[in-house]
Structure formats: structure tokens, C-alpha cells
Design an enzyme around this catalytic site. Sequence first.
Site, mmCIF file in Angstrom:
data_model
loop_
_atom_site.group_PDB
_atom_site.id
_atom_site.type_symbol
_atom_site.label_atom_id
_atom_site.label_comp_id
_atom_site.label_asym_id
_atom_site.label_seq_id
_atom_site.Cartn_x
_atom_site.Cartn_y
_atom_site.Cartn_z
ATOM 1 N N GLY A 12 0.829 -1.206 0.000
ATOM 2 C CA GLY A 12 0.000 0.000 0.000
ATOM 3 C C GLY A 12 0.861 1.252 0.000
ATOM 4 O O GLY A 12 1.737 1.396 0.845
ATOM 5 N N ALA A 23 15.133 11.699 -0.409
ATOM 6 C CA ALA A 23 16.231 11.740 0.559
ATOM 7 C C ALA A 23 17.297 10.701 0.206
ATOM 8 O O ALA A 23 18.500 10.982 0.248
ATOM 9 C CB ALA A 23 15.692 11.488 1.968
ATOM 10 N N ARG A 73 1.290 -5.003 -5.041
ATOM 11 C CA ARG A 73 1.593 -6.249 -4.347
ATOM 12 C C ARG A 73 1.961 -7.234 -5.454
ATOM 13 O O ARG A 73 1.513 -7.087 -6.581
ATOM 14 C CB ARG A 73 0.373 -6.716 -3.556
ATOM 15 C CG ARG A 73 -0.131 -5.621 -2.604
ATOM 16 C CD ARG A 73 -1.277 -6.071 -1.749
ATOM 17 N NE ARG A 73 -2.100 -4.942 -1.342
ATOM 18 C CZ ARG A 73 -1.830 -4.105 -0.350
ATOM 19 N NH1 ARG A 73 -0.724 -4.257 0.335
ATOM 20 N NH2 ARG A 73 -2.641 -3.119 -0.043
ATOM 21 N N ASP A 104 5.140 -4.650 6.410
ATOM 22 C CA ASP A 104 5.724 -5.929 6.845
ATOM 23 C C ASP A 104 5.655 -7.004 5.747
ATOM 24 O O ASP A 104 6.545 -7.841 5.640
ATOM 25 C CB ASP A 104 5.106 -6.407 8.163
ATOM 26 C CG ASP A 104 3.631 -6.747 8.038
ATOM 27 O OD1 ASP A 104 2.989 -6.265 7.098
ATOM 28 O OD2 ASP A 104 3.130 -7.508 8.887
ATOM 29 N N GLY A 105 4.614 -6.949 4.910
ATOM 30 C CA GLY A 105 4.535 -7.919 3.806
ATOM 31 C C GLY A 105 5.722 -7.742 2.860
ATOM 32 O O GLY A 105 6.343 -8.726 2.413
ATOM 33 N N THR A 127 3.890 2.798 5.430
ATOM 34 C CA THR A 127 2.507 2.318 5.408
ATOM 35 C C THR A 127 1.665 3.214 6.313
ATOM 36 O O THR A 127 2.148 3.664 7.359
ATOM 37 C CB THR A 127 2.370 0.851 5.880
ATOM 38 O OG1 THR A 127 0.983 0.597 6.174
ATOM 39 C CG2 THR A 127 3.169 0.541 7.129
ATOM 40 N N ASP A 129 -0.690 2.214 8.062
ATOM 41 C CA ASP A 129 -1.234 1.407 9.155
ATOM 42 C C ASP A 129 -0.431 1.500 10.461
ATOM 43 O O ASP A 129 -0.945 1.168 11.519
ATOM 44 C CB ASP A 129 -1.310 -0.075 8.748
ATOM 45 C CG ASP A 129 -2.139 -0.290 7.491
ATOM 46 O OD1 ASP A 129 -3.060 0.503 7.259
ATOM 47 O OD2 ASP A 129 -1.852 -1.252 6.735
ATOM 48 N N ASP A 131 1.625 -0.495 11.496
ATOM 49 C CA ASP A 131 1.586 -1.827 12.127
ATOM 50 C C ASP A 131 2.901 -2.577 11.981
ATOM 51 O O ASP A 131 2.929 -3.807 11.939
ATOM 52 C CB ASP A 131 0.432 -2.655 11.514
ATOM 53 C CG ASP A 131 0.578 -2.819 10.009
ATOM 54 O OD1 ASP A 131 1.429 -2.134 9.401
ATOM 55 O OD2 ASP A 131 -0.160 -3.633 9.427
ATOM 56 N N GLY A 172 -6.356 0.565 8.346
ATOM 57 C CA GLY A 172 -5.438 0.130 9.396
ATOM 58 C C GLY A 172 -5.126 -1.362 9.288
ATOM 59 O O GLY A 172 -4.405 -1.915 10.089
ATOM 60 N N ARG A 173 -5.765 -1.988 8.291
ATOM 61 C CA ARG A 173 -5.641 -3.439 8.097
ATOM 62 C C ARG A 173 -6.101 -4.159 9.354
ATOM 63 O O ARG A 173 -7.275 -4.134 9.648
ATOM 64 C CB ARG A 173 -4.225 -3.815 7.669
ATOM 65 C CG ARG A 173 -4.203 -5.058 6.827
ATOM 66 C CD ARG A 173 -2.907 -5.272 6.124
ATOM 67 N NE ARG A 173 -1.757 -4.986 6.970
ATOM 68 C CZ ARG A 173 -0.608 -5.621 6.914
ATOM 69 N NH1 ARG A 173 -0.457 -6.604 6.054
ATOM 70 N NH2 ARG A 173 0.396 -5.282 7.675
ATOM 71 N N LYS A 217 -29.567 13.586 29.383
ATOM 72 C CA LYS A 217 -29.039 14.844 29.932
ATOM 73 C C LYS A 217 -29.262 16.031 29.011
ATOM 74 O O LYS A 217 -29.514 17.138 29.451
ATOM 75 C CB LYS A 217 -27.532 14.700 30.139
ATOM 76 C CG LYS A 217 -27.178 14.089 31.449
ATOM 77 C CD LYS A 217 -25.682 14.183 31.657
ATOM 78 C CE LYS A 217 -25.297 13.279 32.813
ATOM 79 N NZ LYS A 217 -23.921 12.828 32.709
ATOM 80 N N SER A 222 -25.795 14.303 18.712
ATOM 81 C CA SER A 222 -25.091 13.576 17.646
ATOM 82 C C SER A 222 -24.133 12.600 18.330
ATOM 83 O O SER A 222 -23.768 12.781 19.503
ATOM 84 C CB SER A 222 -24.307 14.536 16.760
ATOM 85 O OG SER A 222 -23.222 15.084 17.475
ATOM 86 N N HIS A 258 -9.736 4.616 0.535
ATOM 87 C CA HIS A 258 -8.399 4.927 0.012
ATOM 88 C C HIS A 258 -8.045 6.405 0.035
ATOM 89 O O HIS A 258 -6.891 6.759 -0.219
ATOM 90 C CB HIS A 258 -8.248 4.369 -1.404
ATOM 91 C CG HIS A 258 -8.132 2.873 -1.410
ATOM 92 N ND1 HIS A 258 -9.229 2.052 -1.266
ATOM 93 C CD2 HIS A 258 -7.045 2.065 -1.490
ATOM 94 C CE1 HIS A 258 -8.823 0.788 -1.285
ATOM 95 N NE2 HIS A 258 -7.508 0.767 -1.419
ATOM 96 N N ARG A 261 -5.024 7.133 1.898
ATOM 97 C CA ARG A 261 -3.679 6.820 1.389
ATOM 98 C C ARG A 261 -3.080 7.975 0.586
ATOM 99 O O ARG A 261 -1.896 7.941 0.239
ATOM 100 C CB ARG A 261 -3.755 5.570 0.510
ATOM 101 C CG ARG A 261 -4.015 4.287 1.273
ATOM 102 C CD ARG A 261 -2.933 3.262 1.051
ATOM 103 N NE ARG A 261 -2.908 2.779 -0.295
ATOM 104 C CZ ARG A 261 -3.351 1.594 -0.698
ATOM 105 N NH1 ARG A 261 -3.897 0.780 0.182
ATOM 106 N NH2 ARG A 261 -3.260 1.220 -1.939
HETATM 107 O O1 F6P Z 1 -1.746 -1.428 4.170
HETATM 108 C C1 F6P Z 1 -2.316 -0.252 3.707
HETATM 109 C C2 F6P Z 1 -3.770 -0.458 3.396
HETATM 110 O O2 F6P Z 1 -4.294 0.770 2.926
HETATM 111 C C3 F6P Z 1 -4.621 -0.986 4.551
HETATM 112 O O3 F6P Z 1 -4.961 0.021 5.470
HETATM 113 C C4 F6P Z 1 -5.794 -1.572 3.820
HETATM 114 O O4 F6P Z 1 -6.388 -2.600 4.566
HETATM 115 C C5 F6P Z 1 -5.163 -2.112 2.563
HETATM 116 O O5 F6P Z 1 -3.944 -1.425 2.378
HETATM 117 C C6 F6P Z 1 -6.000 -1.931 1.322
HETATM 118 O O6 F6P Z 1 -5.355 -2.560 0.289
HETATM 119 P P1 F6P Z 1 -5.762 -2.393 -1.244
HETATM 120 O O7 F6P Z 1 -5.304 -1.036 -1.671
HETATM 121 O O8 F6P Z 1 -5.059 -3.485 -1.916
HETATM 122 O O9 F6P Z 1 -7.256 -2.483 -1.282
#
Ligand code: F6P
Length: 332
Positions: A12, A23, A73, A104-105, A127, A129, A131, A172-173, A217, A222, A258, A261
Site C-alpha cells: 500500500g 532523501a 503487491r 511488513d509484507g 505504510t 497502518d 503496524d 489500518g488493516r 441529559k 449527535s 483509500h 492513502r
Molecule cells: O496497508 C495499507 C492499506 O491501505 C490498509 O490500510 C488496507 O487494509 C489495505 O492497504 C488496502 O489494500 P488495497 O489497496 O489493496 O485495497
Amino acid sequence: MTKHIAILTSGGDAPGMNACIRAIVIAADRQGYQISGYLRGYNGLLDDQRITLTCERMHNLLQQGGTILHSARCKPFTTEQGLQTAADNLSKASVDTLFVIGGDGSFRGAHALGDIWDGQIIGLPGTIDNDVAGTDATIGYYTAIETAVSSIDKVRDTADAFDRVFMVEVMGRHAGFLALHAALASASDYVILPERFTDERDTLSQICKQIQQRQAKRGPVSYVIVLAENVWPEGINDLCVKLAKQSDMEVKPVILGHVQRGGSPVSQDRLLAVQLGTYAVSLVETSTSGVMVGTYEDKAVTVPLPQTWEETKPLPDDAVTTMTTLMNERYQ
Ligand code: F6P
């Protein structure tokens, strides 16, 4: 011999990847290195799709979202044959160092490549995320918070106008960093996090109880809930239907998707990107390999690639406590 370094962005895309490329290129050019960029992540390694990166190309790039190297990917890369082709192509191109900017992938792939290619491999965490273990933050994460917060602020305007309940799903996956910080920074009323989610019924009744207490209250109110993606087993629409039924209020779903992103990176992502990019280049003359560069308490550090996915990165306790306290706010 002039060193040949190559960069790719994988998985991603995240705001700040371009700042990181810039850089690396400028720091590497200073050392007189030859610099290549592989296109579309590991696909570029398999097809030997490579471009020359120069300092001139880096002009006006730092503030741009996305990645000039494109990202993807790449399933074929994970096969034995794919890894071998990638290793052969790197050797044919006489690449000495490969920089992989991704999550991490992407680092799992880089680690597997390291088993059959004897060049230097350095990962840089990119990323939204956050994560990835071994670094305080990942490039792109801060911008994604900003994007989510500004969207939730807008949702709040219309939620207030109609005294409505909104459910906002953020990315956030399988990690709740983005959801937690977006909820805190937007004064959302409730957040559903993968790390804390236990039970559907409990969650629904907690939310309903809060809404009813506030209504008692203050009259019509909302209520904005942030939902981390992939948490609710049957998805956001199911959650909205169940909550509407139980609370007897209309519940509107909003999936930010997205949009999180994209965009120009905020300063924190730019600063992280340039810090990590230059630090990574400083390692080229060393024997360090198979590592990710990250930050620990603002200082650049290296961690072995497997640590980035084998260790669980916990949510910051303070932020969780703060959110829990504020979710239970009491208006006198
Ligand atoms: O890892 C980044 C991310 O945007 C995640 O937050 C989300 O789950 C995933 O990629 C979405 O992937 P794709 O763009 O392949 O739908």
C-alpha cells in the site's frame, strides 16, 4: 567501483514515500553512487523494469503523495521461481544495495530474497497502518491520521445538524493505531479497535447506553463512532443496522477508504522520511543487511527484518486510557 543502489516501493502506497525516495537519491548522489528505481514494487524486479534516478528528478517531489516508482503487491515474487528471477536480475544489473520502502509484507519478501541474493538489503517502513514493529512510526501514518480527522470533523458538522449517529470506518488493516488516533484527535464519541474488541453484544450495548445517557441529559445528540476496518465480523453495514435497531436511531455509515492513502505528506511524515532515507544511505558502506531502519524515541535505529512482523506492536497505553476517559465524559 562505484556502488549501485536501487529503490522500490511496495504494498500500500503511503504519503511520504516520495520524500523518502528523494532523501535516498540526494544522499546517495552525494556519495557518487549509481541510483536506480524499480517500478511497481517487486514486479519491477521480476521484469527488470528499472529507471535511473537523478537529483534533478527529485525537484518538487517531497510534497507529493503517492510514489513516482508506483507500487503494487506481487504474488509471483513470493514463489521460489520469482525470488530466483529477482535475485538474478539484481545480480545482472550489478546492484549492490536494495532499499525496500513498504510494510511488513514487503519486508517478508525482502527477507526471503536475502536468503538467495548476497547484496545488501535495507527496509524502510512506509505504510499508513503503523503496524510495523521496531519503529515508533511508519512513513505515511501521520498524514493518514490528518486525513481521517479532517473527514470526521466534517461528518461531525452534519451529525450535529441532524442529531444523528454516524459510523466512520477507517483503514489500518488489522491494527487500530489509525482508528485510535483519528478518534482521539476528532473528539469522536466511541472507537472500535481490533486490539480491544471482544464481543458484538457488549459493544452494541455500551454504545446504546452512552447514547441514551447523553440524550437523557441533553436531549437530541449527535454521536460519532470510529470503526477500524476488518473488526466487525459482518462489516460496517451490519453494525449500523444492528445499532439502529437497538438504539432506535438512524445510523449512517461512512467508509473513508483509500482517500486515507493519498495527499501531500504532513511535516511529521516528511521529517521521518528524510531521517530514515538519509540514515539508510549511511549504512551502504557497512556490512549491515537484512534490516529495517526505524526510529526509537526519535533516534534512527536498525532492527532485523523478521522482528518487524514477528513482534506485536502494542497500541500506546496512554492514548487508549485517554480515549477511554474521554469516551465516558460527563457533562454537568
Ligand atoms: O496497508 C495499507 C492499506 O491501505 C490498509 O490500510 C488496507 O487494509 C489495505 O492497504 C488496502 O489494500 P488495497 O489497496 O489493496 O485495497
